[in-house]
Scaffold this active site. Structure first.
Site, PDB file in Angstrom:
ATOM      1  N   LYS A 193       0.817  -1.213   0.000  1.00 23.36           N
ATOM      2  CA  LYS A 193       0.000   0.000   0.000  1.00 23.36           C
ATOM      3  C   LYS A 193       0.853   1.268   0.000  1.00 23.36           C
ATOM      4  O   LYS A 193       0.357   2.341  -0.297  1.00 23.36           O
ATOM      5  CB  LYS A 193      -0.961  -0.008   1.186  1.00 23.36           C
ATOM      6  CG  LYS A 193      -2.045  -1.081   1.036  1.00 23.36           C
ATOM      7  CD  LYS A 193      -3.094  -1.001   2.128  1.00 23.36           C
ATOM      8  CE  LYS A 193      -4.222  -2.000   1.908  1.00 23.36           C
ATOM      9  NZ  LYS A 193      -3.822  -3.394   2.222  1.00 23.36           N
TER      10      LYS A 193
HETATM   11  C1  LIG Z   1      -4.520  -4.506   1.697  1.00 21.78           C
HETATM   12  C2  LIG Z   1      -3.785  -5.791   1.677  1.00 21.78           C
HETATM   13  C3  LIG Z   1      -4.190  -6.871   0.841  1.00 21.78           C
HETATM   14  C4  LIG Z   1      -5.410  -6.810  -0.026  1.00 21.78           C
HETATM   15  O1  LIG Z   1      -5.274  -5.946  -1.128  1.00 21.78           O
HETATM   16  P1  LIG Z   1      -6.547  -5.449  -1.948  1.00 21.78           P
HETATM   17  O2  LIG Z   1      -6.054  -4.441  -2.898  1.00 21.78           O
HETATM   18  O3  LIG Z   1      -7.491  -4.889  -0.939  1.00 21.78           O
HETATM   19  O4  LIG Z   1      -7.122  -6.659  -2.622  1.00 21.78           O
HETATM   20  C5  LIG Z   1      -3.403  -8.020   0.837  1.00 21.78           C
HETATM   21  N1  LIG Z   1      -2.329  -8.138   1.642  1.00 21.78           N
HETATM   22  C6  LIG Z   1      -1.927  -7.138   2.462  1.00 21.78           C
HETATM   23  C7  LIG Z   1      -0.733  -7.343   3.326  1.00 21.78           C
HETATM   24  C8  LIG Z   1      -2.635  -5.938   2.507  1.00 21.78           C
HETATM   25  O5  LIG Z   1      -2.246  -4.959   3.334  1.00 21.78           O
END
Ligand SMILES: *Cc1c(COP(=O)(O)O)cnc(C)c1O
Length: 434
Positions: A107
């Site tokens: 993210k």
């Molecule tokens: C947010 C997140 C996900 C999921 O990603 P999406 O884009 O919501 O499908 C998977 N793994 C981790 C570690 C995350 O922080």
């Protein structure tokens, strides 16, 4: 470039409006009006380009009409101050490590890009106005957004999190920052935090008092930049001579990450097919099998960033494929794993290969292990560093997980937070005084 709403009942929006508003008036998600195919020469030569060069080309296709070249380049280069390497785990399975950024999760890419793009638009307006970002978090989103926006002029961030329900490792990543970041510790659960944020966006007094925006994966400036690392993964695999039948597996929760990969495919990225790996929250998996999308309440798992019962970005995938179930199934298959299977996989990969997966990446690895056809090579996304889930992972592998220096540094900081009840009235008064 203009953006339309997946619900089709909101006015067309400029990039600036889509970024500042986040969600369209009809509660739909913004989609770019066009997805530009990238030229053949780009793909022919991609293995000779740097991550930043590749990312700039992709960014230009979406944002180049609205952001001048020099600024866009600066935004992209400044966002990607870390690598996303493809690391060999077995002969046919590679891990795309997305945990080398400031908060050790994927993210970081979207959050850093969005912060810089928002700042660009604020500077252009040049009226000295401040924007307030409200974000509710159960852990990872808050840390990525807080760190992505840290020290960015003209933007204040309020991270709302449920008191006592976020792990200490996650909590320190947004409560120790200071500067333009305020952590708000809510006496309630995650849903209460989300309700406070939603109420704030709808409150007329607050909106008259201050400019409010959100920074969740619904925002186009957060989800589109995620396409960058799929192109870069392809470049790395091509360089190794392994990209002819490349399968990409994405551990998915809200489906923003895999959605950006599907945009990449529409731009010509030669990935053969995709797998969406789920934990026990298997709404998308069921959709692939039955053709009907039935959201339900999420269940708690050890891969908790994927505990989503109604993935927001499903609307985007549905729109991208013109609501055609067969077309979606042609590009994406699914997998779903219970906690025992996730734990078993973490242990097995560690024993057999020495590689340590986090609980999310483990779902991705397993789906490739079970689903790869002869001749295919798979890349799964290691979406976070295993140390972010230290207690879970340590209890599975029965040994210590080393905490990277970057993460340890947060843990040495001093916690600062504002305590809040879950009553909207109190939160509103607090914001009105800011
Ligand atoms: C947010 C997140 C996900 C999921 O990603 P999406 O884009 O919501 O499908 C998977 N793994 C981790 C570690 C995350 O922080």
């Amino acid at each position: 470039m203009n953006f339309y709403s997946t619900n089709g009942k909101a006015p067309i929006a400029s990039l600036e409006k889509a970024v500042v508003k986040g969600l369209a008036e009809d509660k739909g998600l913004y989609m770019p009006e066009r997805i530009k195919a990238l030229p053949k020469e780009f793909f022919d030569n991609i293995e000779n380009l740097s991550f930043q060069e590749i990312a700039y080309t992709v960014a230009d296709a979406f944002f180049g009409e609205d952001v001048d070249a020099e600024s866009l380049k600066a935004i992209v280069y400044d966002t990607l101050q870390f690598d996303c390497p493809c690391v060999k785990v077995t002969d046919t399975i590679y891990s795309l490590e997305l945990f080398h950024g400031p908060t050790l999760a994927f993210k970081d890419v979207g959050a850093r890009f969005m912060a810089r793009l928002l700042q660009y638009f604020l500077k252009k307006e040049n009226n000295g106005s401040e924007v307030n970002v409200l974000v509710a978090t159960s852990g990872d989103t808050g840390s990525a957004v807080a760190n992505g926006f840290l020290g960015v002029d003209g933007i204040r961030v309020y991270v709302l999190y449920p008191k006592g329900k976020v792990s200490p490792i996650q909590e320190c990543q947004f409560t120790t920052l200071g500067k333009n970041i305020t952590a708000v510790e809510v006496d309630g659960v995650f849903d209460d935090c989300q309700a406070l944020v939603k109420n704030a966006f709808m409150d007329a007094d607050l909106n008259a008092h201050m400019k409010l925006t959100s920074a969740n994966s619904i925002n186009v400036a957060r989800f589109l930049p995620q396409a960058f690392y799929y192109f870069y993964a392809y470049a790395q695999m091509k360089k190794a001579g392994l990209a002819d039948q490349m399968v990409v597996c994405v551990p998915s929760g809200n489906f923003g990450n895999i959605c950006s990969a599907l945009f990449g495919k529409k731009m010509g990225l030669p990935i053969k097919r995709f797998i969406a790996a789920n934990n026990a929250n298997d709404i998308f998996f069921k959709y692939l099998q039955t053709g009907s999308y039935e959201p339900k309440a999420s269940v708690q798992t050890i891969a908790n960033a994927m505990d989503v019962g109604d993935p927001s970005n499903f609307a985007r995938i549905y729109d991208l494929y013109n609501k055609d179930h067969a077309a979606i199934c042609a590009d994406i298959s699914g997998a779903t794993y219970k906690d025992e299977q996730i734990a078993e996989t973490i242990k097995e990969v560690k024993t057999e290969t020495g590689y340590l997966c986090d609980p999310h990446g483990a779902c991705g690895y397993r789906a490739l292990k079970e689903g790869l056809q002869p001749g295919e090579v798979g890349v799964f996304l290691e979406t976070a560093h295993p140390a972010k889930f230290k207690d879970t992972v340590e209890s599975i592998i029965n040994s210590d997980v080393e905490i990277p220096a970057k993460l340890a540094a947060f843990m040495n900081g001093t916690k600062q937070s504002v305590e809040m009840s879950k009553e909207f009235g109190e939160f509103k008064q607090f914001l009105l005084k800011q």
